[in-house]
Design an enzyme around this catalytic site. Structure first.
Site, PDB file in Angstrom:
ATOM      1  N   ARG A 104      86.485  23.127  10.051  1.00  0.00           N
ATOM      2  CA  ARG A 104      85.527  23.915   9.282  1.00  0.00           C
ATOM      3  C   ARG A 104      85.881  25.382   9.488  1.00  0.00           C
ATOM      4  NH1 ARG A 104      84.840  19.410   7.964  1.00  0.00           N
ATOM      5  NH2 ARG A 104      82.916  18.196   7.861  1.00  0.00           N
ATOM      6  N   ASP A 151      83.359  10.846   7.043  1.00  0.00           N
ATOM      7  CA  ASP A 151      82.774  10.121   8.169  1.00  0.00           C
ATOM      8  C   ASP A 151      82.754   8.623   7.887  1.00  0.00           C
ATOM      9  OD1 ASP A 151      82.295  12.629   9.291  1.00  0.00           O
ATOM     10  OD2 ASP A 151      80.279  12.725   8.441  1.00  0.00           O
TER      11      ASP A 151
END
Length: 373
Positions: free
Chosen positions: A180, A276
């Protein structure tokens, strides 16, 4: 490579996921954060998402973290526990709050997407090797970690370095790079993710992440930079994914055998949670000892399950409550996973024609909702 381990040890679960989860506020309508009048509450956290998906699929799973001694901490523990995840190793911090964030309804890939994080000084950002239950974290066949945790604080980075360090009783370490850019203001900082990935047994990384974080272009360049991973999964978006298997037999390539599987076409409802879910599907197939090709296909199928619902996670199974024992019984496998097994077994031509739309995971309508042109 399979996740063999002491399955019957009293405190051992299939997967332990360690990392921060936050309360998420989702807008009631599209628009700028400044214009949205109300929000719906949900949860968000890369590692807890993986634990919830695996627990809902019948894998005994544990989430290890810290939350504030506040109502948002209560909500996280209760909601994640409702998926069947063992939350007994989650500790409360009376001095620090639970993290929260707000996001817009738009696709995260667009410039219009906004996210406002309120996680600085959170309880999870203060995790250390002293205030986290390391025994519970290590008591799994697989320990799943994320690069997000490494960015939260120096103490969190030290915790990941401890958990990924060599030791005789170390479980298989699964590491999702999860780069990120906003969490790494220093251009050199993302290289700590490369060092952590080099210590892991199973690594998940997007080709775009490797380019942006490390300046690496292409799956082979990524494999060359991560020589220690037994299984390296390079995700290539709609183009599919490739895995480098260092333990493959009969290969003359010292860097391992590469297996590539295209992604099925998906009618996307919301482009959130797919990474995920992919990791959870791949790990589930790994725990079941399936071939590498099937592991990739299950990763794609679980990602499609996330992409065809509005939020990061599907609703928890009915009548589930927070786990109170360290090693509870596994939940039954949902009916859609048997259907996923059938889809994973398709021949290459049929897999290439596969198209998945909303509702395909509903067992009663699964065959009708899978459309092939």
């Amino acid at each position: 490579m399979t996740a063999d381990g002491p399955r019957n040890a009293p405190d051992v679960v299939d997967v332990v996921a360690l990392g921060e989860s936050m309360v998420t506020f989702l807008p009631s309508r599209p628009g700028r954060l400044a214009d949205v009048p109300s929000f719906d509450r949900a949860i968000g956290g890369a590692e807890s998402n993986v634990a919830c998906a695996l627990a809902a699929a019948g894998h005994p799973s544990r989430w290890v973290s810290r939350v504030g001694a506040d109502g948002f901490g209560d909500h996280l523990v209760e909601t994640i526990g409702a998926y069947g995840v063992d939350v007994t190793a989650v500790r409360r911090d009376p001095a620090r709050p639970t993290g929260v964030y707000f996001r817009t309804a738009g696709d995260r890939a667009t410039d219009a997407h906004e996210v406002a994080y309120y996680r600085a000084g959170s309880a999870a950002s203060a995790m250390t090797t002293d205030n986290v239950d390391l025994t519970a974290a290590r008591a799994g066949r697989v320990l799943h970690l994320s690069g997000i945790t490494a960015a939260l604080s120096g103490d969190c980075l030290g915790l990941l370095e401890e958990l990924t360090g060599p030791r005789p009783d170390r479980p298989l370490v699964s590491f999702d790079v999860n780069f990120r850019a906003g969490l790494w203001p220093d251009a050199e900082s993302p290289h700590v993710l490369l060092e952590l990935a080099r210590r892991a047994d199973i690594v998940f990384v997007g080709a775009d992440e490797a380019r942006d974080a490390w300046g690496l272009h292409g799956a082979r360049a990524i494999a060359d930079a991560l020589p220690g991973a037994d299984l390296l999964v390079v995700k290539q978006g709609p183009g599919g994914a490739v895995v480098f298997d260092r333990d493959a037999e009969g290969t003359e390539d010292a860097d391992g055998t590469a297996t590539r599987v295209p992604a099925p076409r998906v009618d996307v409802v919301a482009a959130v949670g797919a990474g995920d879910a992919f990791a959870a599907g791949f790990l589930s197939a790994t725990l079941r000892g399936l071939p590498v090709k099937d592991r990739l296909r299950h990763g794609h199928l679980w990602a499609a399950a996330a992409l065809t619902v509005p939020g990061d996670l599907a609703a928890p199974p009915p009548a589930r409550r927070p786990t109170t024992a360290p090693h509870g019984a596994a939940a039954p496998r949902p009916a859609w996973l048997a259907h996923a097994d059938r889809l994973a077994a398709l021949d290459d031509d049929a897999w290439g024609r596969l198209r998945l739309g909303p509702g395909w995971t509903q067992a009663a309508a699964a065959t009708e909702e899978v459309r092939t042109p």
